[in-house]
Motif scaffolding. Sequence first.
Motif, PDB file in Angstrom:
ATOM      1  N   LYS A 166       0.983   2.724  -3.557  1.00 27.00           N
ATOM      2  CA  LYS A 166      -0.292   3.036  -4.191  1.00 27.00           C
ATOM      3  C   LYS A 166      -0.547   4.550  -4.265  1.00 27.00           C
ATOM      4  CE  LYS A 166      -4.396   1.723  -2.424  1.00 27.00           C
ATOM      5  NZ  LYS A 166      -5.549   0.856  -2.168  1.00 27.00           N
ATOM      6  N   ASN A 167      -0.129   5.297  -3.260  1.00 28.07           N
ATOM      7  CA  ASN A 167      -0.417   6.733  -3.218  1.00 28.07           C
ATOM      8  C   ASN A 167       0.804   7.606  -3.500  1.00 28.07           C
ATOM      9  OD1 ASN A 167      -3.121   6.356  -2.575  1.00 28.07           O
ATOM     10  ND2 ASN A 167      -2.617   6.046  -0.420  1.00 28.07           N
ATOM     11  N   THR A 213       0.819  -1.223   0.000  1.00 30.78           N
ATOM     12  CA  THR A 213       0.000   0.000   0.000  1.00 30.78           C
ATOM     13  C   THR A 213       0.848   1.266   0.000  1.00 30.78           C
ATOM     14  OG1 THR A 213      -0.162  -0.057   2.403  1.00 30.78           O
ATOM     15  CG2 THR A 213      -1.961  -1.093   1.133  1.00 30.78           C
TER      16      THR A 213
END
Length: 146
Positions: free
Chosen positions: A6-7, A3
Amino acid sequence: MNTNTKNNFEDSKINIKIKLSLLWTAVTLIYLYGDYFELYIPQKTQGLVTGENLLNSPMNLFIAALVLAIPAMMVFLSILLNPKISRFLNIIFGLFFTTIMLLIAFTSIDEPWRAFYVFYAFLESVITALIVWNAFKWPKQKKINH
């Protein structure tokens, strides 16, 4: 699934010539906005019609045209000139316009109708100071060892 990635948006490095050109573009646009909004000051257009303004002679008008052509010319000169000349001109003209805009800001600060002009002058001085800073920090070419 990771994760953390992801950003994370890619942040591409902007070439110094393009960065300086964009900063000069912003200065040029802010000059235009300031001059445009100044037309809304009461009696300003009357002074333009009667000739009672700072640009009341051919020589004053020519000098103003010369000075205000510099930021517009620096938009493309920052990209087209070789780095040494471009860096030099960005530092010199950046310092010149930073000084002028700060003088304009401080001499206009007590005039309520010119609050917008003071804001623009401070904004322009910040941008031209950024031009000087970026030109001083111009990246050196990396040496390739054989």
